[in-house]
Motif scaffolding. Sequence first.
Motif, PDB file in Angstrom:
ATOM      1  N   SER A   1       5.040   8.383  -4.671  1.00 50.93           N
ATOM      2  CA  SER A   1       5.268   7.023  -4.177  1.00 50.93           C
ATOM      3  C   SER A   1       4.031   6.154  -4.343  1.00 50.93           C
ATOM      4  CB  SER A   1       5.691   7.057  -2.711  1.00 50.93           C
ATOM      5  OG  SER A   1       6.934   7.702  -2.577  1.00 50.93           O
ATOM      6  N   LEU A   2       2.864   6.747  -4.178  1.00 47.99           N
ATOM      7  CA  LEU A   2       1.609   6.017  -4.394  1.00 47.99           C
ATOM      8  C   LEU A   2       1.508   5.577  -5.849  1.00 47.99           C
ATOM      9  CD1 LEU A   2      -1.133   4.993  -3.437  1.00 47.99           C
ATOM     10  CD2 LEU A   2      -2.027   7.306  -3.837  1.00 47.99           C
ATOM     11  N   ARG A   3       1.821   6.488  -6.748  1.00 45.27           N
ATOM     12  CA  ARG A   3       1.792   6.171  -8.181  1.00 45.27           C
ATOM     13  C   ARG A   3       2.780   5.046  -8.506  1.00 45.27           C
ATOM     14  NH1 ARG A   3       3.399  10.717  -9.859  1.00 45.27           N
ATOM     15  NH2 ARG A   3       1.391  11.726  -9.605  1.00 45.27           N
TER      16      ARG A   3
ATOM     17  N   CYS B   1      -5.004   5.288   4.835  1.00 45.50           N
ATOM     18  CA  CYS B   1      -4.145   6.398   5.251  1.00 45.50           C
ATOM     19  C   CYS B   1      -4.890   7.255   6.269  1.00 45.50           C
ATOM     20  CB  CYS B   1      -3.687   7.239   4.067  1.00 45.50           C
ATOM     21  SG  CYS B   1      -4.960   8.223   3.285  1.00 45.50           S
ATOM     22  N   VAL B   2      -4.115   8.012   7.021  1.00 41.48           N
ATOM     23  CA  VAL B   2      -4.665   8.927   8.006  1.00 41.48           C
ATOM     24  C   VAL B   2      -4.269  10.329   7.540  1.00 41.48           C
ATOM     25  CG1 VAL B   2      -4.694   9.597  10.432  1.00 41.48           C
ATOM     26  CG2 VAL B   2      -4.423   7.193   9.799  1.00 41.48           C
ATOM     27  N   PRO B   3      -5.199  11.070   6.931  1.00 40.19           N
ATOM     28  CA  PRO B   3      -4.838  12.356   6.324  1.00 40.19           C
ATOM     29  C   PRO B   3      -4.546  13.473   7.324  1.00 40.19           C
ATOM     30  CG  PRO B   3      -7.178  11.942   6.071  1.00 40.19           C
ATOM     31  CD  PRO B   3      -6.587  10.704   6.676  1.00 40.19           C
TER      32      PRO B   3
ATOM     33  N   LEU C   1      -3.744  -4.218   0.081  1.00 35.27           N
ATOM     34  CA  LEU C   1      -4.088  -2.964   0.726  1.00 35.27           C
ATOM     35  C   LEU C   1      -2.836  -2.094   0.783  1.00 35.27           C
ATOM     36  CD1 LEU C   1      -6.131  -1.236   2.365  1.00 35.27           C
ATOM     37  CD2 LEU C   1      -5.293  -2.434   4.398  1.00 35.27           C
ATOM     38  N   LEU C   2      -2.894  -0.932   0.156  1.00 32.66           N
ATOM     39  CA  LEU C   2      -1.802   0.020   0.253  1.00 32.66           C
ATOM     40  C   LEU C   2      -1.931   0.758   1.584  1.00 32.66           C
ATOM     41  CD1 LEU C   2      -1.960   1.487  -3.357  1.00 32.66           C
ATOM     42  CD2 LEU C   2      -0.344  -0.198  -2.487  1.00 32.66           C
ATOM     43  N   VAL C   3      -0.813   0.928   2.276  1.00 31.62           N
ATOM     44  CA  VAL C   3      -0.807   1.616   3.568  1.00 31.62           C
ATOM     45  C   VAL C   3       0.363   2.591   3.609  1.00 31.62           C
ATOM     46  CG1 VAL C   3      -1.849  -0.343   4.780  1.00 31.62           C
ATOM     47  CG2 VAL C   3       0.632  -0.106   4.742  1.00 31.62           C
ATOM     48  N   GLU C   4       0.255   3.591   4.475  1.00 33.74           N
ATOM     49  CA  GLU C   4       1.374   4.495   4.677  1.00 33.74           C
ATOM     50  C   GLU C   4       2.556   3.713   5.250  1.00 33.74           C
ATOM     51  OE1 GLU C   4      -0.907   8.572   5.816  1.00 33.74           O
ATOM     52  OE2 GLU C   4      -1.156   6.850   7.141  1.00 33.74           O
ATOM     53  N   GLU C   5       3.747   4.080   4.812  1.00 40.06           N
ATOM     54  CA  GLU C   5       4.965   3.386   5.237  1.00 40.06           C
ATOM     55  C   GLU C   5       5.030   3.239   6.759  1.00 40.06           C
ATOM     56  OE1 GLU C   5       9.692   3.847   4.298  1.00 40.06           O
ATOM     57  OE2 GLU C   5       8.473   5.647   4.322  1.00 40.06           O
TER      58      GLU C   5
ATOM     59  N   LYS D   1       5.648   5.120   0.651  1.00 37.58           N
ATOM     60  CA  LYS D   1       6.495   6.092   1.343  1.00 37.58           C
ATOM     61  C   LYS D   1       5.755   7.388   1.672  1.00 37.58           C
ATOM     62  CE  LYS D   1      10.864   4.454  -0.499  1.00 37.58           C
ATOM     63  NZ  LYS D   1      11.500   4.004   0.697  1.00 37.58           N
ATOM     64  N   LEU D   2       6.246   8.030   2.725  1.00 41.54           N
ATOM     65  CA  LEU D   2       5.715   9.312   3.167  1.00 41.54           C
ATOM     66  C   LEU D   2       6.704  10.424   2.824  1.00 41.54           C
ATOM     67  CD1 LEU D   2       4.637   8.264   6.782  1.00 41.54           C
ATOM     68  CD2 LEU D   2       3.199   8.369   4.756  1.00 41.54           C
TER      69      LEU D   2
END
Length: 83
Positions: free
Chosen positions: A50-52, A70-72, A15-19, A40-41
């Motif tokens: 960073s997502l890529r 993520c929380v947009p 699971l990818l998550v915001e830093e 990273k944010l």
Amino acid sequence: VEIAVQIFLDAGDILLVEEYSFTAALDSFRSLDITVVPVKLDAHGLSPDSLRKACEQLRQQGQRPKALYCVPVGQNPTGSRLP
């Protein structure tokens, strides 16, 4: 969030998550044996570059993320908002 994770992810999934993410959400993911990979944010929140890079690194390791958390709007704890 935990119910959605239980439905869509299995133990060992990535699971990818915001830093910087909501601590309770991260604890929930880890309690379900989900592999959490931070992304990273930037000033606007989740960084597309960073997502890529995170996806490319996983692919090079023969792995693939199953989902992104993520929380947009009102990202916790930074308060950022994706454009």
